[in-house]
Design a protein around this motif. Structure first.
Motif, PDB file in Angstrom:
ATOM      1  N   ASP A   1     -11.898  10.029  -1.490  1.00  0.00           N
ATOM      2  CA  ASP A   1     -12.834   9.309  -1.256  1.00  0.00           C
ATOM      3  C   ASP A   1     -13.630   9.625  -0.131  1.00  0.00           C
ATOM      4  O   ASP A   1     -13.686   8.250   1.302  1.00  0.00           O
ATOM      5  CB  ASP A   1     -12.353   7.933  -0.973  1.00  0.00           C
ATOM      6  CG  ASP A   1     -11.447   8.065   0.228  1.00  0.00           C
ATOM      7  OD1 ASP A   1     -10.773   6.994   0.294  1.00  0.00           O
ATOM      8  OD2 ASP A   1     -10.746   8.760   0.690  1.00  0.00           O
TER       9      ASP A   1
ATOM     10  N   VAL B   1     -13.612   5.746  -6.770  1.00  0.00           N
ATOM     11  CA  VAL B   1     -13.056   4.140  -7.385  1.00  0.00           C
ATOM     12  C   VAL B   1     -13.771   3.485  -6.803  1.00  0.00           C
ATOM     13  O   VAL B   1     -14.225   1.741  -7.530  1.00  0.00           O
ATOM     14  CB  VAL B   1     -11.157   4.413  -6.282  1.00  0.00           C
ATOM     15  CG1 VAL B   1     -10.685   5.295  -6.865  1.00  0.00           C
ATOM     16  CG2 VAL B   1     -12.119   4.287  -4.601  1.00  0.00           C
TER      17      VAL B   1
ATOM     18  N   ASP C   1     -17.196   4.977  -1.486  1.00  0.00           N
ATOM     19  CA  ASP C   1     -16.231   5.723  -0.893  1.00  0.00           C
ATOM     20  C   ASP C   1     -16.702   6.362   0.318  1.00  0.00           C
ATOM     21  O   ASP C   1     -15.492   7.168   0.934  1.00  0.00           O
ATOM     22  CB  ASP C   1     -15.677   6.370  -1.979  1.00  0.00           C
ATOM     23  CG  ASP C   1     -15.104   5.909  -3.558  1.00  0.00           C
ATOM     24  OD1 ASP C   1     -15.133   4.431  -3.187  1.00  0.00           O
ATOM     25  OD2 ASP C   1     -14.184   6.249  -4.446  1.00  0.00           O
TER      26      ASP C   1
ATOM     27  N   ASN D   1     -10.921   5.292 -13.388  1.00  0.00           N
ATOM     28  CA  ASN D   1     -10.292   5.925 -11.878  1.00  0.00           C
ATOM     29  C   ASN D   1      -9.319   6.176 -10.963  1.00  0.00           C
ATOM     30  O   ASN D   1      -8.910   6.739  -9.708  1.00  0.00           O
ATOM     31  CB  ASN D   1     -11.728   6.380 -10.730  1.00  0.00           C
ATOM     32  CG  ASN D   1     -13.128   7.800 -11.786  1.00  0.00           C
ATOM     33  OD1 ASN D   1     -12.251   8.102 -12.808  1.00  0.00           O
ATOM     34  ND2 ASN D   1     -13.906   7.498 -10.779  1.00  0.00           N
ATOM     35  N   ILE D   2      -9.624   4.610 -10.655  1.00  0.00           N
ATOM     36  CA  ILE D   2      -8.085   3.581  -9.812  1.00  0.00           C
ATOM     37  C   ILE D   2      -7.322   4.256 -10.782  1.00  0.00           C
ATOM     38  O   ILE D   2      -5.939   4.465  -9.894  1.00  0.00           O
ATOM     39  CB  ILE D   2      -8.418   2.174  -9.743  1.00  0.00           C
ATOM     40  CG1 ILE D   2      -9.333   1.981  -9.297  1.00  0.00           C
ATOM     41  CG2 ILE D   2      -7.490   1.096  -9.350  1.00  0.00           C
ATOM     42  CD1 ILE D   2     -10.364   0.407  -8.856  1.00  0.00           C
TER      43      ILE D   2
ATOM     44  N   ARG E   1      -5.108  -1.405  -6.478  1.00  0.00           N
ATOM     45  CA  ARG E   1      -6.027  -2.007  -7.122  1.00  0.00           C
ATOM     46  C   ARG E   1      -6.854  -3.127  -6.171  1.00  0.00           C
ATOM     47  O   ARG E   1      -7.991  -3.257  -5.477  1.00  0.00           O
ATOM     48  CB  ARG E   1      -6.257  -2.329  -8.544  1.00  0.00           C
ATOM     49  CG  ARG E   1      -7.903  -3.202  -8.627  1.00  0.00           C
ATOM     50  CD  ARG E   1      -7.737  -4.203  -9.831  1.00  0.00           C
ATOM     51  NE  ARG E   1      -7.095  -3.671 -11.127  1.00  0.00           N
ATOM     52  CZ  ARG E   1      -5.869  -4.193 -11.454  1.00  0.00           C
ATOM     53  NH1 ARG E   1      -5.342  -5.121 -10.898  1.00  0.00           N
ATOM     54  NH2 ARG E   1      -4.969  -3.522 -12.601  1.00  0.00           N
TER      55      ARG E   1
END
Length: 480
Positions: free
Chosen positions: A3, A221, A225, A242-243, A258
């Motif tokens: 990220d 995510v 990112d 993707n999380i 999350r």
């Protein structure tokens, strides 16, 4: 998932991943930097995954295995490619390739899927709670007018306008060079050839960018990112699929993962919403860097002289062999330093405020913070995207330095004093300041105190406009 701003390699202070790290680096095209800024052939193609047909031949990415049922579509796409007369990048092709790459699934085998009501509700609730927590640790108000859950395909659609703004300046340099390598008197006669080359160049860029964005869609995510605002303004976005992958095997509850990622997304949204000059500052630095790229016209002349329309891969091979490089000029170095520092300050600020918000409330805050830092450092396909598209390698230590600097500023001047530095780009720390956070904090604290004192004195005094000049004239006359 990686990220971070792109192009980050492994920092000296971090341990590497041994053989596994080397394998991942080989798979992700690690080691390609400015020497091969567009990285043709290094990303997974739609036809064969890592190292498959699409990696070496963009036509394989478009046409698949060329079985009889595909031939009609293949020739139709080829015709569209050769007839393209738009800008330096064929963005229709980029979008198509990105969607195809997403449809095939991420390298880990996960597939894209539509977002259900439960996932949308969970994302909205996470962003709402994140904004409440951030209110306690930053003077910048909420910047998210809405919160959305995106599929990977939706992320591609929403971020392509930003990619276009980032990539077009670089691609334009190559497209212009293609038309300039021939003598002026020959350009009229060679017009069809030049037009074909530009169409092919736009297709090559479009294919490669589509592959890169498609791969990145399987990792990101959220919409921010990489430290750049890729999505629509005021829209906080998270990608549930993707999380899920990011949180796998972390041993952290899914809701906490999350929420922590929602904090990062919401913090980015605040910064870009309430620092109006920041987006143009970042994109302007990219554009300035791109304008410093020079094309090896001698090599390009050879390509033009030997160009075979029946062998379009020839153009790709020429790009792959380092046809253009960044100029080693003061202006180019300044543009690169400006971008690196700005991205580091953005990511460092987000890291600092998110940690301040999460640390008292989430038991997993430290673990999640370190996981994200290590993933930024070790990299993956996402880290190569920035280097692939605009030829930049960024140093990860700047992020850690920036985070330490923002924490020091907060301790010395409080939240308002820290966030007040975003009022104007001239007030922000420089690359030199990142090397000496304590020096910056001490110096800036004194400077602001003196400024406040001077402004207060100026506001409180009503000088006699006639008295002092008379006194000065008298003294001057006496001296004479």
């Amino acid at each position: 998932m990686s990220d971070t701003p792109f192009g980050f390699g492994l920092p000296p202070e971090e341990p590497d991943d041994g053989d596994e790290g080397k394998k991942k680096d080989q798979q992700s095209g690690g080691g390609q930097g400015p020497a091969n800024p567009f990285g043709f052939g290094s990303l997974p193609g739609a036809g064969g995954g890592l190292g498959g047909p699409g990696a070496d031949n963009p036509f394989a990415a478009m046409f698949g295995s060329l079985n009889p049922t595909d031939l009609g579509a293949a020739f139709q796409q080829l015709g569209q490619m050769l007839s393209y007369e738009g800008g330096p990048v064929n963005w229709d092709m980029a979008k198509q390739i990105a969607r195809q790459t997403v449809a095939q699934g991420a390298p880990d085998g996960t597939k894209d899927a539509s977002i259900g009501p439960a996932e949308r509700s969970a994302v909205q609730e996470a962003v709402r709670l994140a904004d409440l927590w951030l209110d306690d640790v930053t003077a910048l108000p909420s910047g998210a007018g809405s919160a959305v859950a995106w599929s990977r395909a939706e992320w591609v659609e929403a971020t392509l306008p930003a990619w276009r703004e980032l990539v077009d300046p670089v691609a334009e340099r190559v497209g212009t060079a293609m038309g300039d390598v021939l003598p002026e008197e020959m350009q009229a006669m060679a017009g069809p050839l030049i037009g074909m080359m530009r169409s092919m160049g736009g297709a090559m860029f479009g294919t490669q960018i589509g592959q890169a964005v498609g791969v990145l869609a399987g990792e990101v995510v959220g919409s921010s990112d990489i430290g750049l605002p890729l999505g629509p303004a005021g829209k906080a976005a998270l990608l549930p699929a993707n999380i899920e992958t990011f949180g796998k095997d972390l041993g952290v509850p899914k809701d906490e993962v999350r929420l922590y990622l929602a904090l990062r997304e919401a913090a980015h949204q605040r910064l870009f919403a309430h620092v109006p000059w920041l987006r143009s500052h970042l994109f302007g630095a990219v554009d300035g860097y791109a304008r410093g790229i020079k094309v090896d016209t001698a090599k390009l002349e050879d390509v033009v002289g030997q160009f075979d329309p029946q062998n379009p891969e020839q153009l790709q091979e020429a790009l792959q062999q380092g046809m253009f490089q960044p100029e080693d000029t003061p202006e180019q170095k300044a543009a690169l330093a400006r971008l690196e520092t700005a991205l580091a300050l953005v990511e460092g600020w987000v890291d600092a405020v998110v940690h301040a918000a999460a640390k008292p409330r989430l038991g997993s805050a430290d673990a999640l913070r370190e996981t994200l830092r290590r993933r930024r450092a070790s990299g993956g396909p996402a880290e190569q995207t920035f280097a692939t598209l605009i030829g930049l390698e960024l140093r990860p230590r700047r992020l850690r330095d920036a985070s330490r600097l923002w924490a020091s500023v907060t301790d010395a001047r409080g939240v308002d004093g820290r966030d007040g530095l975003w009022a104007h780009p001239d007030m922000l720390p420089t690359a030199t300041d990142l090397d000496d956070p304590d020096g910056f904090v001490h110096r800036e604290h004194l400077d602001f105190s003196e400024l406040d004192k001077m402004l207060g004195e100026a506001a409180g005094k009503k000088p006699d406009l006639g008295k002092k000049p008379d006194e000065g004239e008298a003294k001057g006359d006496g001296a004479e």
